[in-house]
Structures are given as structure tokens and as C-alpha cells.
Design a protein around this motif. Structure first.
Motif, PDB file in Angstrom:
ATOM      1  N   THR A  54       6.484   9.997  -8.055  1.00 49.07           N
ATOM      2  CA  THR A  54       7.192  10.586  -6.796  1.00 49.07           C
ATOM      3  C   THR A  54       8.655  10.996  -6.958  1.00 49.07           C
ATOM      4  O   THR A  54       9.439  11.435  -6.215  1.00 49.07           O
ATOM      5  CB  THR A  54       7.116   9.389  -5.546  1.00 49.07           C
ATOM      6  N   ASP A 293       7.165   7.897  -0.602  1.00 47.83           N
ATOM      7  CA  ASP A 293       5.865   8.751  -0.134  1.00 47.83           C
ATOM      8  C   ASP A 293       5.877   9.249   1.172  1.00 47.83           C
ATOM      9  O   ASP A 293       5.307  10.280   1.524  1.00 47.83           O
ATOM     10  CB  ASP A 293       4.745   7.696  -0.370  1.00 47.83           C
ATOM     11  N   ARG A 446      -3.572   7.912  -6.915  1.00 49.36           N
ATOM     12  CA  ARG A 446      -2.987   9.285  -6.323  1.00 49.36           C
ATOM     13  C   ARG A 446      -4.298  10.031  -5.883  1.00 49.36           C
ATOM     14  O   ARG A 446      -4.274  11.305  -5.905  1.00 49.36           O
ATOM     15  CB  ARG A 446      -2.107   9.922  -7.202  1.00 49.36           C
ATOM     16  N   HIS A 449      -3.869   9.476  -0.213  1.00 47.29           N
ATOM     17  CA  HIS A 449      -2.581   9.493   0.078  1.00 47.29           C
ATOM     18  C   HIS A 449      -2.346   9.372   1.443  1.00 47.29           C
ATOM     19  O   HIS A 449      -3.209   9.502   2.516  1.00 47.29           O
ATOM     20  CB  HIS A 449      -2.179  11.110  -0.027  1.00 47.29           C
TER      21      HIS A 449
END
Length: 523
Positions: A54, A293, A446, A449
């Protein structure tokens, strides 16, 4: 456009991991601030989270560069993957204190090195004093504590005795006279002999560390920033104890600031030991900054995320191309122009943003694959086919192969229920289940999400939910078919079968999962 040699070379040169970029100017030039950096550029102790890819390291590197601009700052950047100058920290047969001490000592040695460099390069009026004190800091860090230990005690006694007497006679006139004299003495002496040995104890004396380090910072007229990256690479059983060492050794120092980046579900900052807390008390000892995130959720604001990702791609290309190359040859100088001209249309760039699912590393990899996919097919720009095929390839290469049998089974059940039966791509899960190991692993991998945390459903008062989206790669092969899930949120469609999670009144299907779907027995 895709056949241009310099553009092809620039795309292939984009570095996919920030820690591999040695050029600080390129790191600064490719960074797109989304509002996180101003919240970190302060003197508060902070932890900030983000999944792998990220951009945590990129943020830390840019923060390091910004802090170094202050002449009175000493900045220590530490990648935890490089810690462990000995093998002690990973040897579970050794006592915890010894394992943790080796890591903490490595951190302190990094601090010592940066302080020494600062004192030499930016000397204060008390530079000589600071230099002597920083040498004392090195001794405190590296030299074991000496203790004298009595091994043997012996006592020796001595005594002496003296006795002298004498007598004499003489005539004094006609009268005889007698004289007597005498002397008596006694002496006693006692001596004690002790034998000692020197005992060495490998430990850090925290009061002394606090005193010396504070004195060094005062004499050097500097503020210390310790940036610890990749915290989650430290074995989890050590993490609370290393946090305790940092809490005692760094946090109490007024002129020192600690920043840590970590994976939320791969770190343990505190542990209860014999009724006492060991490590950081989050919120009290150290604050938590916003999660990376939460900044890149495509569904919250598709247009804004597309703009941000377009700017990221533009800056990475400009960093690898000759100056003004894109503007002079292709009339591209803004993110919007890149989205409209490098792609067949802007909505294809939006599709790339959706496929990246808020992960910057996924964006770079899918974009690179899509570029060369379209280039091989002699396209002049990146089309939807290139994005879809590249996203599917990236999912299989980087995500699916790392899921074990249990995770594969649970993911398949979720996909069958959410996509197969309801033709949706998101679902609700009671918030207490976010700590479930299966959910944590799928989030880390991942393939799930966050869309929103802590959603309060008005039809289920008292229960908080997390809303998850299923990864683009799980349904990319369904796009364009009758089985394709609903991709975009519905406008103003509230009802029994829908919820409204965002402020703009867009709705998603109400699909609530329970703990049963995570059960291994269902596989």
C-alpha cells in the motif's frame, strides 16, 4: 504511442518496491500525498498501518527526507528486516530477554551512528561535550555491566605477650633497701582478607540510558526521530518485549519521537504478563495514525481514486523519461490527459483503479502488464482487454498461489455465495470476526478488501459490521457475462435487500456472513 521505445523503457524501469529506489529525488518526485504525510510530520509517537504494497515504506522514506530538511533534526530510519546482527533474536531456545536485547541493541547502535554523524556534520557550540557523551553512549550500549562478587573470605589472627620483671638491693646508709620493677603487655591483631571476582551481566540500564541519551541530545542541540519500518517482520513473540524496551528507552525522552509502520494483523504491541501490561498501551503510550487502506477504497470515491492513480502513474513515468518528453511528444502533462490518451478512454483507467483494489503495488504491476499486453497486440493505447487479462494474470501469480487449502476453500464459499447466488461483490461480517485468523490471512493476502469498518445497520441495532469487497481477480473472468456481479454501487436504492454505507446515499446489497462460512468443517 505504446510502440515508443523510450516510453516502453520508462514503463519497464518503474521500481515496484520503494525500498529498492536509491534515488531520493525520484522517491520524492513519485510520491502523491493523499493527506497522510501532514498527520505524520509531527513530534508525536505514532504507529500507522497498511497492508503489503500500500506504500508504507514510500511514506516513511518521504517522511525521513522531509524531517532531514530540519537542520536540528537527527533522523534514524530502520528497516526491521535488516535487524539481528546475531542469530540470537530468532533462536527460541534462548531466554526472551537475551533475544530481545540483541534487537534493541541494534536499534540503539543505529541511533548512536546517526547521532555521531549529526554531531560531526552539524556541530553545536557544545560539540566536544556531545562527542564525549556519544562515546559514552556507545560504551553503555555495547559493554556488559560489571559487578564485583565476593568469592572467599579468610580471617587471620595474631597475638603477642610480653612479661619483664626485675629486682635489686642496695644499702642506703646502714639500712638495706629493696627495689622491684616490672612490665607487662599483651597485643592481639586480626586481619580479614576478601577475594573478589568480576561478574559480567549483559543488560541495558534504562535510567542510565535515559540520562546519557538525553544529555547527548541536549549537548548536540538536536531532536531525535526514530522511524521503524517493517515492524511486522519481527517474530511476533518478541514484539511486545521490544515495544517494552522502546517504551522505557525512547518514549520517556522529551527530545525523541518514535514512528512505526506495521501490518495491522501481523503485529503484537502489547501482552499481559502476570497481570501486567508488557509493551505499548495503544492510545496512551503511542497513538495510531490513519490506516493507508482507508485512503484508497475505490467504491467510496471512484473519480478521486482514478485521479490519484493517474497522478501516480504520470509521476513514475516522468521520473524515468527525459524532461518534457511526454508533453512535447504526446501532449501529456496532467493526470487527466494521461488517463485519456495512454488508455483508450478514461473509464479504462478507472477499470485499472478498480482492479488495483487500493494497493499501490498492484496498480504498478497490473499497469506494467497491461501496457505490454496492449503493445504486443499492436494497440496504440491500453484497452479493457489488456487490463482484464493483466489483472487476472497478476491475481494468479501473486495472490492465488499463496492461499493454502483452507483459505482456498473459504474464498470459494464466499465467492459462490456472494457472486454466484447474489451477483454482488461485497458482504457484511460482524466486526468481532475481523480478528478471525482466516479473515486476517485473506485480508493480508489481498483477496478481501475493506470497504468500510464499523458500519451500523439500522435494521440490526447494537451490531457493528465490517463491509468487505471480494478481490477483482476472483470475478474478472465473469466480466461481460451474465454472471458478472454488480460492480458499481446503486444510486438511492435503499430497501430490505440493500444498505447505504456511504454518505452519498449509494447502496449495496445486504449480504451478511456469519462465523459458519469460516469454519474448516464446511470445506
Amino acid at each position: 504511442m505504446l510502440q515508443d521505445p523510450k516510453l516502453m523503457a520508462a514503463v519497464s524501469k518503474i521500481i515496484q518496491r520503494s525500498e529498492r529506489q536509491e534515488d531520493v529525488q525520484k522517491l520524492m518526485g513519485t510520491y502523491v500525498d493523499i493527506g497522510l504525510l501532514p498527520q505524520l510530520n509531527n513530534e508525536n509517537h505514532q504507529i500507522f498501518y497498511g497492508r503489503r504494497g500500500t506504500g508504507k515504506t514510500h511514506v516513511m522514506k518521504v517522511l525521513e527526507s522531509k524531517l532531514r530538511e530540519g537542520m536540528n533534526n537527527t533522523v534514524v530510519y530502520i528497516d526491521c528486516r535488516t535487524l539481528g546482527s546475531t542469530s540470537q533474536f530468532s533462536n527460541t531456545d534462548l531466554p526472551m530477554s537475551r533475544r530481545c536485547l540483541s534487537l534493541f541493541r541494534d536499534i540503539l547502535l543505529n541511533i548512536h551512528h546517526e547521532l555521531f554523524e549529526h554531531i560531526v556534520e552539524c556541530p553545536s557550540k557544545n560539540a566536544n561535550t556531545a562527542r564525549d557523551e556519544v562515546e559514552g553512549l556507545a560504551s553503555l550500549i555495547t559493554e556488559p555491566l560489571e559487578k564485583l562478587k565476593a568469592e572467599h573470605v579468610s580471617v587471620e589472627a595474631q597475638a603477642s605477650f610480653t612479661n619483664e620483671y626485675g629486682a635489686g638491693a642496695k644499702l642506703k646508709g646502714m639500712v638495706p633497701t629493696m627495689d622491684f620493677n616490672g612490665k607487662h603487655s599483651e597485643a592481639n591483631a586480626e586481619s580479614t582478607k576478601k577475594e573478589y571476582s568480576v561478574d559480567y551481566e549483559d543488560k541495558i540500564v534504562f535510567p542510565e540510558l535515559h540520562r546519557v541519551l538525553s544529555s547527548v541530545l541536549k549537548s548536540a542541540e538536536t531532536r531525535l526521530y526514530v522511524l521503524i519500518d517493517e515492524w511486522s517482520s519481527i517474530p511476533q513473540d518478541i514484539q511486545p518485549y521490544l515495544a517494552e524496551f522502546l517504551k522505557k528507552g525512547v518514549l520517556p525522552i522529551t527530545a525523541a519521537t518514535l514512528k512505526i509502520s506495521a501490518l495491522e494483523y501481523r503485529c503484537r504491541f502489547v501482552e499481559v504478563k502476570s497481570g501486567n501490561l508488557v509493551g505499548f498501551e495503544l492510545g496512551a503510550d503511542i497513538a495510531t495514525a490513519p490506516d493507508l487502506d482507508d485512503y484508497f477504497v475505490y467504491d467510496r470515491n471512484p473519480e478521486q481514486i482514478t485521479d490519484i492513480y493517474s497522478e501516480v502513474l504520470l509521476k513514475h513515468l516522468l521520473a524515468e523519461l527525459p524532461e518534457n518528453y511526454l508533453s512535447d511528444k504526446f501532449s501529456i502533462s496532467t493526470p487527466n490527459q494521461l488517463a485519456s490518451r495512454l488508455f483508450t478512454e478514461r473509464k479504462i483507467c478507472s477499470e485499472l483503479a478498480r482492479a488495483s483494489e487500493g494497493v499501490m503495488r498492484d496498480l504498478i504491476n497490473i499497469f506494467t502488464k497491461a501496457f505490454f499486453n496492449a503493445q504486443r497486440r499492436n494497440r496504440t493505447s491500453i484497452d479493457k482487454q489488456a487490463v482484464i487479462e493483466s489483472a487476472q494474470q497478476w491475481f494468479e501469480q501473486d495472490k492465488a498461489q499463496y492461499l493454502d487449502d483452507l483459505l482456498q476453500s473459504v474464498l470459494r464459499r464466499i465467492v459462490d455465495e456472494v457472486i454466484g447466488k447474489r451477483q454482488a461483490r461485497s458482504f457484511m461480517l460482524p466486526r468481532h470476526l475481523e480478528k478471525n485468523e482466516v479473515i486476517q490471512k485473506m485480508f493480508d493476502a489481498r483477496v478481501l478488501h475493506h470497504m468500510q469498518r464499523g458500519y451500523a445497520d439500522k435494521d440490526n441495532p447494537g451490531v457493528r459490521y465490517n463491509i468487505y469487497a471480494i478481490d477483482y481477480g476472483t470475478y474478472v473472468d465473469l466480466l461481460g457475462t451474465s454472471r458478472q456481479p454488480e460492480l458499481d454501487l446503486e444510486e438511492d436504492r435503499a430497501g430490505l435487500d440493500f444498505i447505504v454505507p456511504f454518505d452519498d446515499k449509494r447502496s449495496i446489497r445486504r449480504i451478511v456472513m456469519d462465523e459458519n462460512i469460516l469454519s474448516e468443517s464446511m470445506g
